[in-house]
Design an enzyme around this catalytic site. Structure first.
Site, PDB file in Angstrom:
ATOM      1  N   CYS A  68      -5.305  10.483 -18.008  1.00  0.00           N
ATOM      2  CA  CYS A  68      -5.407  10.122 -19.417  1.00  0.00           C
ATOM      3  C   CYS A  68      -6.164   8.797 -19.587  1.00  0.00           C
ATOM      4  O   CYS A  68      -7.203   8.587 -18.970  1.00  0.00           O
ATOM      5  CB  CYS A  68      -3.990  10.062 -20.002  1.00  0.00           C
ATOM      6  SG  CYS A  68      -3.880  10.041 -21.800  1.00  0.00           S
ATOM      7  N   SER A  69      -5.641   7.884 -20.387  1.00  0.00           N
ATOM      8  CA  SER A  69      -6.324   6.617 -20.646  1.00  0.00           C
ATOM      9  C   SER A  69      -6.313   5.680 -19.453  1.00  0.00           C
ATOM     10  O   SER A  69      -6.948   4.621 -19.482  1.00  0.00           O
ATOM     11  CB  SER A  69      -5.701   5.909 -21.858  1.00  0.00           C
ATOM     12  OG  SER A  69      -4.330   5.644 -21.641  1.00  0.00           O
TER      13      SER A  69
END
Length: 208
Positions: free
Chosen positions: A99-100
């Protein structure tokens, strides 16, 4: 094999726990939960995880996994995680993000000019940090592996399991954790969700 799982405030629990369940179960793996301090770290959903070591104490690992979370922007501004990643990546066999978490790899200079993926709502942010953004769920580029949003961390970890321990071991792991997704809805991607839902989710996730 030393597996370093990075902790920071407001990370997303599944980004970490999904890969942990897949990778820590493999032969001869020692998992380390590493953070800036030994204090418990609160995930964005409220789950608290206790580090087993600190950035100062752990200066190398064979495999590094960096989760994402709602606190990614604050962690970027702080710079501590990226500084540690820049130090450990050169000697790591594998460096991975979910993800981030890819934004932290990028801040560390690990994704400069490299293909990488991230949560769909943060593709523009990742591009600004120097990565060549892909829409794939998992991207392998040399020793760097990035995964898209949250649940993609399990796919990423199974991909790594296959690369490191072989396809048969990865397939066994998939069977043991009964990873056979059959979601009741078809809205898990901006390509399949309604435009209205995508716009609302983007606003929630980016504050825009």
């Amino acid at each position: 094999m030393d597996l370093a799982l990075v902790l920071y405030p407001d990370m997303t629990a599944l980004d970490l726990v999904g890969p942990y369940e897949v990778l820590a179960a493999q032969p001869d793996v020692t998992a380390h939960f590493v953070a800036a301090t030994p204090d418990p770290v609160r995930c964005d959903s409220g789950l608290t995880i206790v580090p087993t070591t600190t950035f100062d104490a752990l200066d190398r690992a064979d495999l590094v996994v960096v989760p994402g979370g709602s606190g990614w922007a604050r962690v970027l501004a702080d710079g501590v995680v990226a500084a540690w990643l820049a130090g450990v990546h050169p000697t790591a066999t594998w460096t991975a993000s979910v993800c981030s978490g890819s934004t932290l790899l990028a801040q560390a200079g690990i994704l400069d000019g490299r293909p990488a993926t991230t949560h769909w709502a943060l593709r523009d942010e990742l591009a600004k940090l120097g990565a060549v953004v892909s829409t794939e769920r998992v991207v392998v580029d040399g020793s760097v592996v990035t995964a898209a949003g949250v649940s993609a961390g399990i796919d990423m970890a199974l991909t790594l399991a296959g690369r490191i321990w072989g396809d048969e071991r990865a397939e066994l792991t998939q069977l043991v954790i009964e990873y056979d997704p059959r979601p009741p809805y078809d809205s898990g991607s901006p390509d399949t969700a309604s435009p209205e839902l995508v716009a609302f989710a983007r606003g929630v996730l980016t504050g825009s």
